[in-house]
Design a protein around this motif. Structure first.
Motif, PDB file in Angstrom:
ATOM      1  N   LEU A  53      48.201  58.834  28.735  1.00 52.93           N
ATOM      2  CA  LEU A  53      48.737  57.733  27.921  1.00 52.93           C
ATOM      3  C   LEU A  53      48.453  56.367  28.520  1.00 52.93           C
ATOM      4  N   ARG A  54      47.820  56.335  29.692  1.00 56.95           N
ATOM      5  CA  ARG A  54      47.641  55.059  30.392  1.00 56.95           C
ATOM      6  C   ARG A  54      46.824  54.051  29.591  1.00 56.95           C
ATOM      7  N   THR A  55      47.112  52.778  29.819  1.00 59.34           N
ATOM      8  CA  THR A  55      46.390  51.717  29.107  1.00 59.34           C
ATOM      9  C   THR A  55      45.331  51.082  30.019  1.00 59.34           C
ATOM     10  N   VAL A  56      44.535  50.198  29.444  1.00 63.61           N
ATOM     11  CA  VAL A  56      43.403  49.622  30.180  1.00 63.61           C
ATOM     12  C   VAL A  56      43.816  48.932  31.500  1.00 63.61           C
ATOM     13  N   PRO A  57      44.839  48.052  31.504  1.00 63.72           N
ATOM     14  CA  PRO A  57      45.168  47.392  32.779  1.00 63.72           C
ATOM     15  C   PRO A  57      45.522  48.391  33.875  1.00 63.72           C
ATOM     16  N   LEU A  58      46.189  49.497  33.519  1.00 64.59           N
ATOM     17  CA  LEU A  58      46.501  50.509  34.538  1.00 64.59           C
ATOM     18  C   LEU A  58      45.227  51.159  35.048  1.00 64.59           C
ATOM     19  N   GLY A  59      44.253  51.324  34.142  1.00 66.15           N
ATOM     20  CA  GLY A  59      42.998  51.991  34.512  1.00 66.15           C
ATOM     21  C   GLY A  59      42.230  51.241  35.583  1.00 66.15           C
ATOM     22  N   MET A  60      42.441  49.921  35.668  1.00 64.23           N
ATOM     23  CA  MET A  60      41.698  49.128  36.662  1.00 64.23           C
ATOM     24  C   MET A  60      42.043  49.549  38.091  1.00 64.23           C
ATOM     25  N   SER A  61      43.191  50.200  38.266  1.00 68.45           N
ATOM     26  CA  SER A  61      43.586  50.578  39.627  1.00 68.45           C
ATOM     27  C   SER A  61      42.744  51.737  40.169  1.00 68.45           C
ATOM     28  N   TYR A  62      41.993  52.413  39.283  1.00 66.14           N
ATOM     29  CA  TYR A  62      41.160  53.512  39.773  1.00 66.14           C
ATOM     30  C   TYR A  62      40.100  53.026  40.770  1.00 66.14           C
ATOM     31  N   PHE A  63      39.785  51.733  40.725  1.00 66.95           N
ATOM     32  CA  PHE A  63      38.712  51.224  41.590  1.00 66.95           C
ATOM     33  C   PHE A  63      39.218  50.812  42.965  1.00 66.95           C
ATOM     34  N   LYS A  64      40.547  50.855  43.126  1.00 66.20           N
ATOM     35  CA  LYS A  64      41.101  50.426  44.398  1.00 66.20           C
ATOM     36  C   LYS A  64      41.582  51.631  45.165  1.00 66.20           C
ATOM     37  N   SER A  65      41.285  51.667  46.451  1.00 63.56           N
ATOM     38  CA  SER A  65      41.965  52.666  47.261  1.00 63.56           C
ATOM     39  C   SER A  65      42.852  51.892  48.218  1.00 63.56           C
ATOM     40  N   GLN A  66      43.564  52.630  49.063  1.00 65.75           N
ATOM     41  CA  GLN A  66      44.571  51.965  49.881  1.00 65.75           C
ATOM     42  C   GLN A  66      43.979  50.853  50.744  1.00 65.75           C
ATOM     43  N   HIS A  67      42.795  51.104  51.277  1.00 63.74           N
ATOM     44  CA  HIS A  67      42.264  50.145  52.243  1.00 63.74           C
ATOM     45  C   HIS A  67      40.940  49.527  51.840  1.00 63.74           C
ATOM     46  N   SER A  68      40.410  49.866  50.687  1.00 60.95           N
ATOM     47  CA  SER A  68      39.172  49.204  50.269  1.00 60.95           C
ATOM     48  C   SER A  68      39.087  49.198  48.746  1.00 60.95           C
ATOM     49  N   THR A  69      38.235  48.338  48.238  1.00 66.72           N
ATOM     50  CA  THR A  69      38.084  48.208  46.793  1.00 66.72           C
ATOM     51  C   THR A  69      36.609  48.254  46.461  1.00 66.72           C
ATOM     52  N   ASN A  70      36.240  49.015  45.430  1.00 64.71           N
ATOM     53  CA  ASN A  70      34.849  49.025  44.991  1.00 64.71           C
ATOM     54  C   ASN A  70      34.663  47.886  43.988  1.00 64.71           C
ATOM     55  N   TYR A  71      34.343  46.687  44.506  1.00 63.95           N
ATOM     56  CA  TYR A  71      34.321  45.500  43.650  1.00 63.95           C
ATOM     57  C   TYR A  71      33.303  45.565  42.515  1.00 63.95           C
ATOM     58  N   PRO A  72      32.029  45.954  42.785  1.00 65.88           N
ATOM     59  CA  PRO A  72      31.082  45.967  41.660  1.00 65.88           C
ATOM     60  C   PRO A  72      31.558  46.865  40.515  1.00 65.88           C
ATOM     61  N   GLN A  73      32.090  48.049  40.854  1.00 70.31           N
ATOM     62  CA  GLN A  73      32.589  48.934  39.796  1.00 70.31           C
ATOM     63  C   GLN A  73      33.816  48.344  39.114  1.00 70.31           C
ATOM     64  N   LEU A  74      34.685  47.734  39.920  1.00 74.39           N
ATOM     65  CA  LEU A  74      35.874  47.108  39.347  1.00 74.39           C
ATOM     66  C   LEU A  74      35.456  46.035  38.336  1.00 74.39           C
ATOM     67  N   MET A  75      34.420  45.267  38.707  1.00 72.76           N
ATOM     68  CA  MET A  75      33.977  44.197  37.808  1.00 72.76           C
ATOM     69  C   MET A  75      33.341  44.753  36.552  1.00 72.76           C
ATOM     70  N   ALA A  76      32.597  45.864  36.700  1.00 72.37           N
ATOM     71  CA  ALA A  76      32.041  46.507  35.508  1.00 72.37           C
ATOM     72  C   ALA A  76      33.193  46.950  34.601  1.00 72.37           C
ATOM     73  N   GLY A  77      34.224  47.513  35.203  1.00 71.47           N
ATOM     74  CA  GLY A  77      35.394  47.938  34.431  1.00 71.47           C
ATOM     75  C   GLY A  77      36.068  46.760  33.758  1.00 71.47           C
ATOM     76  N   MET A  78      36.146  45.629  34.490  1.00 73.14           N
ATOM     77  CA  MET A  78      36.791  44.442  33.922  1.00 73.14           C
ATOM     78  C   MET A  78      36.017  43.918  32.717  1.00 73.14           C
ATOM     79  N   ILE A  79      34.680  43.895  32.861  1.00 71.90           N
ATOM     80  CA  ILE A  79      33.857  43.423  31.748  1.00 71.90           C
ATOM     81  C   ILE A  79      34.107  44.311  30.521  1.00 71.90           C
ATOM     82  N   LEU A  80      34.107  45.630  30.750  1.00 68.45           N
ATOM     83  CA  LEU A  80      34.329  46.552  29.632  1.00 68.45           C
ATOM     84  C   LEU A  80      35.701  46.334  29.000  1.00 68.45           C
ATOM     85  N   SER A  81      36.706  46.108  29.858  1.00 70.33           N
ATOM     86  CA  SER A  81      38.052  45.957  29.309  1.00 70.33           C
ATOM     87  C   SER A  81      38.230  44.601  28.634  1.00 70.33           C
TER      88      SER A  81
END
Lengths: 289, 445
Positions: A235-263
């Motif tokens: 049931l999750r919505t798009v803003p919640l989905g953006m957290s998939y790109f973050k882990s506790q100690h690092s963030t996959n920025y290029p993928q996060l940005m691709a996700g942001m563009i899509l959202s």
């Protein structure tokens, strides 16, 4: 002949040599525009970099565009499911907000009754309470009424918490409509609700469009209620989905940005499609109010 | 009217008797057929991080194995990102509606124990001595209150390690990481001349300074007895010379210009990126950064990276090899769960997720598990991850202040250190403020 030439040349010098004050204002405006556009451009090209490239230099252009980031982002977040959930909740919430704010706004603008001021104050008060203060009580309420974790769960708080501003907008817009129109309708035998729906509703379309579009953005981007009230991952919505790109100690920025563009795509398309409506709606409300 | 209420009473009684029977029958039937037990689980480990984060990889692998081995147990799992987890867990805890199993950071443990949100697990652990005794010494401590274990630890890595670029230090005449503070300052000066920061530093999210710097540095100077004395109210003070000196050493690095200027406005992700970009020669972080360097740094940076800890301090009372560390995050069980089949299943699940097999996998992919993995295959480990593991295993773990000190003191320190690093207040002022918060705490009835 000479006179004619002078007349012709005058506007042209004006066009090419604006006054320093105008230049300064334009430059300032250009700077503002750039400050809004540059981050978007940066997100756009950064989404095409590899993570190592991004880490190596945040600002450089991608050496070879990585469209795989987009595929990965769609796969990782199940973007279609997220978008469907967001769209369903958002569209139904916006319909609810627009309908309720129209009726309430019209009534507060046109009718006098006991407790009207208290009601208006109550709606205004809604704008002052921060969402985070309400998370726990809202969660308790939803849990006790078994309303949490359903496909329709989010629609309820989205409508409730987004009513204040639309009611104010509609109310001030309706106040600007001449009363004589309604009086004429009443003389012709139209009932109160008939006047509201058949006479006022068509006139209020601009402000209702504005309300709908503004609230569309607000619901599409909402995060806190979606986080707390939903457990089921499907049931999750798009803003919640953006957290998939973050882990506790690092963030996959290029993928996060691709996700942001899509959202961002759906809201951007809607904004560009309706931008003139938004502006005219806000303006008409403001001027007439 | 009387008749109606009588009928209502009869119906309610009948309904409750019937439903009670129904429940009893269902439970028996379930037990006989060995059918479904449902466990709700909320944690901050995500499938999208498998392969990127050792903890996520190991814990979720354990869960998958448990699911395969116990098909009669249904797990309703909710995976959340770190900060999102904090927001949601606190909201659910306030509403007294935590799932059956959830994560508790060490700093929340006091609150959760006091409010009886978490279940004491000694009895269950005692039934499984082999599992209980497999945890590294000290890792159960921050999840234990008055002898009762309330949390099962997951990872135990040091929060203080120095990742440094050996080529850059080599270029200013240091074959290895400086072994004394004067040498470190000297290296900082030489690097500065080349336009490189000694350390990159990022304390935007408050807490970085405390977990990666202050806890380790204070221990170098004061020794672990000072920390114990603070915790026991045994007379040690934050205004003691050692604590002030530790903070001063940090602020001197900033004052001398050996750190990035935007140190309070960038987060740890950006701090690490500065190192990747070659703008700094080192950064201080926990063991979790090892795999970040391996996976995300440019090749020439990864191959030049080595691991060290802060040099000893002259006259310091602490072990110069020690590093702040220990387990910081625990799995806890909802206090509403009663002993029986379900609790058994939960404990078995936690064994799968944090015990021997999971620990081995976590170590093999570059993590530092709380459970001692024993011998494991190091051949696949990248040299940076291996160096971080070895530095961690060699270091004495000293207490991480943010897990042990009261939240009121942690807040003062976390906020105050930003002012000191920015140059708007002095180490003495921070020490004074912290001491005041500490005394207020001690004087609480």
């Amino acid at each position: 002949m000479e006179l004619q030439l002078e007349l012709k040349s005058q506007p042209s010098t004006r066009r090419f040599l604006p006054s320093p004050a105008k230049l300064a204002v334009n430059a300032l405006m250009l700077l503002f525009t750039a400050s809004c556009i540059i981050p978007l451009v940066w997100i756009g090209y950064s989404s095409l970099k590899t993570q190592a490239e991004f880490a190596n230099s945040i600002l450089s252009l991608p050496s070879a565009p990585q469209f795989a980031n987009y595929m990965e982002a769609i796969k990782l977040t199940n973007m279609l499911q997220l978008s469907w959930n967001s769209a369903r909740v958002t569209i139904l919430s916006v319909l609810g907000i627009t309908a309720i704010s129209f009726v309430t706004g019209y009534i507060t603008a046109r009718l006098d009754f006991k407790g009207k001021q208290a009601m208006i104050f109550y709606y205004l008060f809604g704008m002052l309470v921060p969402i985070h203060a309400l998370l726990v009580p809202t969660y308790l309420l939803f849990k006790n009424f078994s309303l949490a974790d359903q496909w329709y769960t989010l629609i309820i708080p989205y409508i409730a918490f987004n009513l204040s501003l639309p009611i104010m907008l509609v109310s001030s817009y309706v106040m600007g409509i001449p009363k004589e129109i309604e009086e004429a309708a009443a003389i012709d035998g139209l009932s109160f609700s008939g006047t509201m729906y058949r006479i006022i509703l068509p006139i209020a379309v601009p402000v209702l469009t504005t309300v709908a579009i503004l609230q569309f953005f607000s619901c599409w981007n909402e995060f806190s209620f979606a986080l707390v009230l939903l457990k089921d991952e499907s049931l999750r919505t798009v803003p919640l989905g953006m957290s998939y790109f973050k882990s506790q100690h690092s963030t996959n920025y290029p993928q996060l940005m691709a996700g942001m563009i899509l959202s961002m795509l759906p809201v951007t398309i809607i904004y560009f499609a309706f931008s003139s409506r938004i502006i005219s709606g806000v303006m008409s409300g403001a001027v007439k109010g | 009217m009387k008749k109606r209420s009588f009928m209502l009473g009869v119906m309610v009684a009948a309904a409750s008797v019937l439903s009670a029977c129904g429940n009893g029958e269902n439970e028996e039937a379930a037990a006989e057929s060995g059918s479904t037990i449902t466990i709700s689980l909320m944690h901050r480990y995500q499938e999208s991080n498998i392969g990127k984060s050792p903890e996520d990889t190991a814990v979720l692998d354990g869960l998958q194995r448990f699911r395969a081995d116990y098909p009669n147990v249904e797990i309703i799992e909710e995976q959340l990102q770190n900060e999102d987890y904090s927001i949601k867990a606190q909201a659910l805890a306030a509403a007294d509606d935590m799932p059956d199993v959830f994560i508790v950071p060490g700093s929340w443990m006091d609150n959760f124990v006091t409010n009886e949100i978490v279940l004491p697990l000694n009895g269950e652990m005692d039934k499984r001595p082999e599992w209980r005794d497999g945890y590294r010494p000290g890792t159960l401590d921050a999840g234990t209150r008055e002898g009762q274990v309330y949390g099962i630890p997951i990872a135990a890595g040091p929060t203080h390690l120095i990742y440094y670029n050996a080529d850059m230090f080599g270029s200013v005449g240091y074959d290895q990481f400086p072994s004394t503070w004067p040498e470190l300052m000297d290296a900082g000066e030489k690097l500065k001349e080349k336009g490189i920061n000694l350390f990159s530093y990022g304390d935007k999210s408050k807490g970085y300074a405390m977990s990666s710097w202050i806890s380790a540095l204070t221990d170098r100077i004061n020794g672990p007895d000072w920390t114990e004395s603070i915790l026991n109210g045994g007379g040690a003070k934050f205004t003691d010379d050692g604590f002030v000196k530790g903070i001063s050493m940090m602020s001197e690095l900033a004052k001398a210009g050996y750190l990035n200027k935007d140190l309070n406005s960038v987060d740890t992700d950006t701090m690490v990126n500065y190192y990747f970009e070659g703008r700094s020669a080192a950064f201080v972080s926990g063991i979790w950064s090892a795999m970040n360097v391996v996976n995300n740094a440019p090749e020439e940076i990864t191959s030049a990276t080595r691991v060290a800890v802060f040099p000893g301090v002259e006259g310091g009372l602490g072990n110069p090899l020690s590093s702040s560390g220990g387990a910081g995050v625990y799995y806890s069980v909802n206090s509403g769960i009663e002993a029986g089949e379900k609790l058994d299943a939960i404990m078995t699940m936690l064994d799968y997720m944090t015990g021997a097999d999971s620990a081995k996998l976590m170590a093999e992919v570059g993590g530092f598990p709380a459970y001692d993995p024993g011998e494991f295959d190091k051949s696949k480990l990248h040299p940076v991850a291996q160096a971080a593991y070895e530095a961690s295993a060699a270091a004495d773990a000293t207490k991480i202040f943010d897990l042990w000190f009261d939240a009121s003191i942690v807040e003062v320190l976390n906020t105050g250190i930003q002012g000191v690093m920015a140059g708007s207040s002095t180490p003495e002022q921070l020490a004074e403020e912290t001491q005041q918060a500490y005394e207020t705490l001690l004087n609480k009835p």
